[in-house]
Design an enzyme around this catalytic site. Structure first.
Site, short mmCIF file in Angstrom:
data_model
loop_
_atom_site.label_atom_id
_atom_site.label_comp_id
_atom_site.label_asym_id
_atom_site.label_seq_id
_atom_site.Cartn_x
_atom_site.Cartn_y
_atom_site.Cartn_z
N GLN A 133 6.05 34.16 15.18
CA GLN A 133 6.31 35.41 14.46
C GLN A 133 7.54 35.28 13.57
O GLN A 133 7.55 35.71 12.41
CB GLN A 133 6.51 36.54 15.47
N GLY A 157 9.65 48.63 21.81
CA GLY A 157 10.16 49.41 22.94
C GLY A 157 10.05 48.68 24.26
O GLY A 157 9.87 47.46 24.27
N SER A 179 10.57 39.67 28.71
CA SER A 179 9.47 40.20 27.91
C SER A 179 9.09 41.57 28.46
O SER A 179 9.15 41.79 29.68
CB SER A 179 8.27 39.26 28.00
N HIS A 215 14.61 45.46 26.82
CA HIS A 215 15.28 44.66 27.86
C HIS A 215 16.43 43.91 27.18
O HIS A 215 16.67 44.10 25.97
CB HIS A 215 14.28 43.70 28.52
N GLY A 248 13.67 37.63 17.45
CA GLY A 248 13.94 36.71 18.56
C GLY A 248 13.15 35.41 18.43
O GLY A 248 11.99 35.42 18.02
N GLN A 249 13.79 34.32 18.82
CA GLN A 249 13.14 33.01 18.86
C GLN A 249 12.04 32.98 19.93
O GLN A 249 11.16 32.14 19.92
CB GLN A 249 14.19 31.92 19.13
N HIS A 263 15.95 42.28 23.72
CA HIS A 263 16.10 43.20 22.58
C HIS A 263 17.57 43.53 22.34
O HIS A 263 18.04 43.56 21.20
CB HIS A 263 15.37 44.53 22.86
N GLN A 300 -1.48 45.26 15.44
CA GLN A 300 -1.33 43.87 15.89
C GLN A 300 -2.00 43.60 17.24
O GLN A 300 -1.86 42.53 17.79
CB GLN A 300 0.15 43.47 15.93
N VAL A 348 16.52 35.10 25.38
CA VAL A 348 17.27 35.57 26.55
C VAL A 348 16.34 35.48 27.76
O VAL A 348 15.18 35.89 27.69
CB VAL A 348 17.76 37.02 26.35
#
Ligand code: AMP
Length: 282
Positions: A153, A31, A185, A34, A147-148, A37, A61, A176
């Site tokens: 991860q 959530g 982020s 941005h 995402g890179q 995402h 996590q 992005v």
């Protein structure tokens, strides 16, 4: 757009989509959405008939003393963004429904999770792989989009999927960035104005490393030092790590060769820990 809370209902819905012959694309998130995402959502929509997004701040996590309690929660705004982007389903589970009191199983990918962020955040990736395994099983998706930005991860999730033969394709989408280069982020909103201004140091570090490599530099130590120098120009920055690692197996890399090398950074601004990376090639 349908918003679903109970895990079993979400799984049933997704199974029904698959049975109806539709391909399902899934974007797991915590959530505070941005454009990073939303780029995953756009990719999912292009690739699949049905797009599902999960919004779940996964307690597993976060380590003790980390920012679980203050992690931004902006569900109303997130739902509006998803609806506007053409998302079909949002999975919004309660923590107790994913982790009932008798929950005991965890999923751990050996090795890859020990270095970089795994070293600074022990147990973090075990929490990530456990929740991602659960979410993939619930979403019953053809493709899942990551995402890179979170390069380690991404590698770990891909490894888990291979090792466990999960029937899903993992797609990794590019980072992005904000106009000044700061990687988007959810945690950027924690930065005060001077920290925000200085946080562009991570991007500058990446750019200086890329420029050195383009100019023919291959010595890892020179590249890492140049990146560190850029970060240290920001007086509020505190380096957690700046490392070169093999972009596939995360083994330490001394010098840039023909295979892809990940330059990975983690930097604190106050309590906020930012990460960024780039892939370098000789
Ligand atoms: P998070 O909500 O931070 O767990 O992120 C959910 C997904 O969005 C992960 O796969 C992230 O790698 C991805 N993501 C986060 N920030 C960015 C970004 N700036 N660019 C691309 N993907 C991102």
């Amino acid at each position: 757009m349908k918003i679903i809370g109970p895990p079993a209902t979400f799984q049933k819905r997704m199974l029904a989509c698959r049975r109806a012959g539709k391909t399902v694309g899934f974007v797991p998130t915590m959530g505070a959405l941005h454009d990073g995402h939303m780029s995953l959502v756009r990719r999912a929509r292009k690739r699949c008939d049905v797009t599902a997004v999960s919004i779940f701040v996964n307690p597993l996590q976060f380590g003790p003393g980390e920012d679980l309690a203050r992690y931004p929660r902006t569900v109303k705004r997130d739902l509006a963004l998803c609806a506007a982007a053409g998302v079909d389903y949002v999975f919004l589970p309660a923590a107790e429904s994913l982790y009932p009191p008798d929950f005991r199983t965890d999923v751990n990918v050996g090795g890859l999770g020990d270095a970089l962020c795994g070293k600074s955040r022990p147990g973090h990736f075990r929490g990530v792989t456990t929740v991602v395994a659960k979410l993939l099983n619930l979403a019953q998706c053809d493709r899942a989009f990551f995402g890179q930005k979170d390069a380690q991860q991404a590698l770990i999730v891909k490894k888990m999927v291979r090792d466990l033969n999960l029937p899903v394709v993992i797609e990794i989408c590019p980072i992005v960035r904000e106009k000044d280069g700061l990687a988007m982020s959810s945690r950027n909103r924690f930065l005060n104005p001077s920290e925000r201004q200085q946080a562009v140091a991570l991007f500058r570090a990446i750019k200086s490393a890329e420029m050195l490599v383009r100019g023919g530099e291959r010595r890892g130590i020179r590249i890492v030092r140049a990146a560190e120098r850029e970060i240290k120009k920001a007086p509020l920055a505190k380096i957690d790590y700046v490392e070169l690692r093999d972009a596939e197996n995360l083994q330490p890399v001394k010098n840039i060769g023909d295979t892809a090398t990940l330059l990975a950074l983690a930097v604190f601004f106050g309590k906020t820990r930012l990460i960024d990376n780039t892939v370098l090639k000789g």
